[in-house]
Design a protein around this motif. Sequence first.
Motif, PDB file in Angstrom:
ATOM      1  N   UNK A 365     -10.676   2.842  15.672  1.00  0.00           N
ATOM      2  CA  UNK A 365     -10.568   3.389  14.313  1.00  0.00           C
ATOM      3  C   UNK A 365      -9.146   3.173  13.795  1.00  0.00           C
ATOM      4  N   UNK A 366      -8.984   3.328  12.467  1.00  0.00           N
ATOM      5  CA  UNK A 366      -7.670   3.201  11.833  1.00  0.00           C
ATOM      6  C   UNK A 366      -7.760   3.816  10.443  1.00  0.00           C
ATOM      7  N   UNK A 367      -6.625   3.875   9.770  1.00  0.00           N
ATOM      8  CA  UNK A 367      -6.579   4.251   8.351  1.00  0.00           C
ATOM      9  C   UNK A 367      -5.823   3.147   7.617  1.00  0.00           C
ATOM     10  N   UNK A 368      -6.271   2.806   6.377  1.00  0.00           N
ATOM     11  CA  UNK A 368      -5.646   1.692   5.645  1.00  0.00           C
ATOM     12  C   UNK A 368      -5.587   2.006   4.158  1.00  0.00           C
ATOM     13  N   UNK A 369      -4.650   1.347   3.491  1.00  0.00           N
ATOM     14  CA  UNK A 369      -4.445   1.535   2.043  1.00  0.00           C
ATOM     15  C   UNK A 369      -4.089   0.181   1.427  1.00  0.00           C
ATOM     16  N   UNK A 370      -4.682  -0.130   0.263  1.00  0.00           N
ATOM     17  CA  UNK A 370      -4.269  -1.314  -0.496  1.00  0.00           C
ATOM     18  C   UNK A 370      -3.094  -0.934  -1.404  1.00  0.00           C
ATOM     19  N   UNK A 371      -2.133  -1.867  -1.557  1.00  0.00           N
ATOM     20  CA  UNK A 371      -0.969  -1.590  -2.395  1.00  0.00           C
ATOM     21  C   UNK A 371      -0.574  -2.848  -3.189  1.00  0.00           C
ATOM     22  N   UNK A 372      -0.351  -2.651  -4.524  1.00  0.00           N
ATOM     23  CA  UNK A 372       0.036  -3.782  -5.358  1.00  0.00           C
ATOM     24  C   UNK A 372       0.643  -3.269  -6.656  1.00  0.00           C
ATOM     25  N   UNK A 373       1.443  -4.106  -7.284  1.00  0.00           N
ATOM     26  CA  UNK A 373       1.932  -3.794  -8.626  1.00  0.00           C
ATOM     27  C   UNK A 373       1.094  -4.532  -9.670  1.00  0.00           C
ATOM     28  N   UNK A 374       0.650  -5.747  -9.293  1.00  0.00           N
ATOM     29  CA  UNK A 374      -0.188  -6.500 -10.240  1.00  0.00           C
ATOM     30  C   UNK A 374      -1.192  -7.339  -9.477  1.00  0.00           C
ATOM     31  N   UNK A 375      -1.599  -6.859  -8.298  1.00  0.00           N
ATOM     32  CA  UNK A 375      -2.488  -7.641  -7.457  1.00  0.00           C
ATOM     33  C   UNK A 375      -3.923  -7.597  -7.922  1.00  0.00           C
ATOM     34  N   UNK A 376      -4.606  -8.692  -7.756  1.00  0.00           N
ATOM     35  CA  UNK A 376      -6.020  -8.748  -8.151  1.00  0.00           C
ATOM     36  C   UNK A 376      -6.931  -9.078  -6.970  1.00  0.00           C
ATOM     37  N   UNK A 377      -6.348  -9.364  -5.838  1.00  0.00           N
ATOM     38  CA  UNK A 377      -7.176  -9.666  -4.665  1.00  0.00           C
ATOM     39  C   UNK A 377      -7.390  -8.369  -3.878  1.00  0.00           C
ATOM     40  N   UNK A 378      -8.611  -7.815  -3.990  1.00  0.00           N
ATOM     41  CA  UNK A 378      -8.860  -6.493  -3.401  1.00  0.00           C
ATOM     42  C   UNK A 378      -9.615  -6.581  -2.069  1.00  0.00           C
ATOM     43  N   UNK A 379      -9.833  -7.778  -1.570  1.00  0.00           N
ATOM     44  CA  UNK A 379     -10.491  -7.920  -0.257  1.00  0.00           C
ATOM     45  C   UNK A 379      -9.694  -8.870   0.631  1.00  0.00           C
ATOM     46  N   UNK A 380      -8.436  -8.524   0.884  1.00  0.00           N
ATOM     47  CA  UNK A 380      -7.613  -9.454   1.669  1.00  0.00           C
ATOM     48  C   UNK A 380      -7.767  -9.285   3.185  1.00  0.00           C
ATOM     49  N   UNK A 381      -8.569  -8.301   3.631  1.00  0.00           N
ATOM     50  CA  UNK A 381      -8.550  -7.898   5.048  1.00  0.00           C
ATOM     51  C   UNK A 381      -9.887  -8.169   5.730  1.00  0.00           C
ATOM     52  N   UNK A 382      -9.819  -8.700   6.961  1.00  0.00           N
ATOM     53  CA  UNK A 382     -10.972  -8.829   7.854  1.00  0.00           C
ATOM     54  C   UNK A 382     -10.598  -8.211   9.208  1.00  0.00           C
ATOM     55  N   UNK A 383     -11.596  -7.578   9.858  1.00  0.00           N
ATOM     56  CA  UNK A 383     -11.400  -7.043  11.215  1.00  0.00           C
ATOM     57  C   UNK A 383     -12.303  -7.850  12.148  1.00  0.00           C
ATOM     58  N   UNK A 384     -11.711  -8.368  13.221  1.00  0.00           N
ATOM     59  CA  UNK A 384     -12.465  -9.239  14.124  1.00  0.00           C
ATOM     60  C   UNK A 384     -12.191  -8.871  15.585  1.00  0.00           C
ATOM     61  N   UNK A 385     -13.112  -9.297  16.456  1.00  0.00           N
ATOM     62  CA  UNK A 385     -12.951  -9.058  17.895  1.00  0.00           C
ATOM     63  C   UNK A 385     -13.157 -10.371  18.644  1.00  0.00           C
ATOM     64  N   UNK A 386     -12.517 -10.474  19.827  1.00  0.00           N
ATOM     65  CA  UNK A 386     -12.637 -11.680  20.652  1.00  0.00           C
ATOM     66  C   UNK A 386     -12.634 -11.297  22.134  1.00  0.00           C
TER      67      UNK A 386
END
Length: 616
Positions: A365-386
């Motif tokens: 588990x984790x906690x996360x927050x998006x942060x931007x001043x003028x960003x438009x890319x709201x899905x920059x994150x992927x979680x993966x396992x190997x």
Amino acid sequence: MKKILIPIWLLGLAAGCQEAPVEASFAASETAVRFVGAGPAATRTVVEADGTEISVVWGSDDVIGIFGRGATAGNNYPYAAAPERNEPSQCTFASTDLDKIFKWSRGEQAFYAYYPYAEDADAEPNALPVVLPTQQMQNGPGSTEHLAGLGVMKAAPVTRVFSEEDPAPVGFTFRNLFAMVEIRLKMAPGTAVDVPVRRIRLLSEAAPLTIGAGTVDLTAPVADDPLDITDGKKEAVLVFGEQPVLNKTDYQSFWLMLAPGRHPEGTLALEVTAIDNSTCTTTLPAVAFKANCNYRQDAALSLDEFVPAEAFNATAAVTECRVGEPVVFALSGEAETVDFYSGEKFHQWEYADKDRLEYSDVFFSFRAQLQTLAGTQVHPLKVKVSTDFDGTFEEPNILAATWTDISARFTLPTKPWADNGPTKEDRYLEEGRMIPSGEVNLSSYYDEKSPYIYVAFFYHIDKYDALKNERTGVWFTDIQATRQEGENRTVILSQTKENIHIVNGANYADETKNYSDWGATFIHDGVEFFPWRFWCSSKPTGDRDAYAVTNKLERKVSNFGPDKPESVKGGGTEMPRDFSYAFAEPGTYETVLVGRSKTLTDETETVCRFTVTVKP
């Protein structure tokens, strides 16, 4: 039915203990009585076959019991044999209990002896209890060792008046109460295979062969038939410690101890059970077994005369029950062993021949927050396992591994915040800022080749172009992995610089600042936090890729070995005709009964399956 028999019962008397040398005289009015073996005896401590006779000698472990009546009285005194060193058939007997010693007294005295000594045989000597077990075990091919524990002897009564002029010891002449019988078997000429034998039975329609309960009168003269049998068994069963195998070349000897009795023509049968439970039954000639005698019967068996046993099977009239209510399985046919798998955990047929491996669960588990001043890319994150990452925290190694995208299993942030992320406690606590991912069980992503797995966060921002797609950053706190074993949980990874490895990709080469990196630490509730952020410069001139990979997360593997069944029937035991089992918990169980039987050349296995529904 064709039978190949050599119908000869051969008879021989048992030979044994002779009188031992003694002192010429003894004196004193309270001289201890001396006892010796004074004639043919049959103790079963050592039994040797010599042609058609049985030669018997005393052993130092042999103990006889003696009753005294008349001037010298005593009940069931134990006396141990002391064989002569150079001639074991000659022996004296010495008391083993200082409180139980016969001493001469004036007047007539009678002595009655038996073998083997039984501590609880305190009855009157005219009704000494006698048993002869129906099941007898022969240790190995041709062995007669088992006869030592089966025979019972009585001595001819001795009456004496003590005289100093005649100081000779009391001499006992023992006689075996039972008959020793040797069955010699082989296969008929031309038999193609050797036949392992499971057991041999003698069955009589006329007279008992073994004794469940009986008595012998020690005070009576020795007779051919001295037994009073109150519970006679008309069968004798011989089983084996080392399994014998019959061939067509050589006879093998099988020894039984039997009760005296007459068996007219057509009343005595020999039943031989092979390893596959097939049976060959042969009618034996008439015979009158007498005490203290050795008999022999030869027989050659035809393989064609072995009748196959009914194959094992199990059925159940009812397969639905309630907790604690037994389910009854009817068993038919024959099997060497029968095992029951209830279908409950640790008792499942699917794990009969393979190890049961129990794996701990690993939660992330984790906690996360998006942060931007003028960003438009709201899905920059992927979680993966190997499971095949090599543990080198560099971009080429990360990209060379196989990664499974599990982003959809987490709750990821979608609302960008315009000011900085959680670099102090108040922002960490601010409602709605840090989005909990939820706890995800990663156990299904492990494979059996390795107990390790890696979790990685993949960050991607597209190059700034005519669509005006600005950067968007991602802050992280509270990354944690826990391992659960039963009810116990252990934290195996937390968010520190030692556990999380941030890697900026090669396409950050033209950046002069704003790399993905760790932020300022802060204290909350006495715990130090290490927030970090995926980040890049505003209006990136090219795609940006960064990664954060955890240390390996290990799960524990417990090997319980194969599941264990409940034994319904073991080797050498009688086949039960039913079996019942009560379940302690409700549920649906895949229940299995397995019968295994050997054949003359192989082994068979019969699997009977039932789906049992157990209601509360």
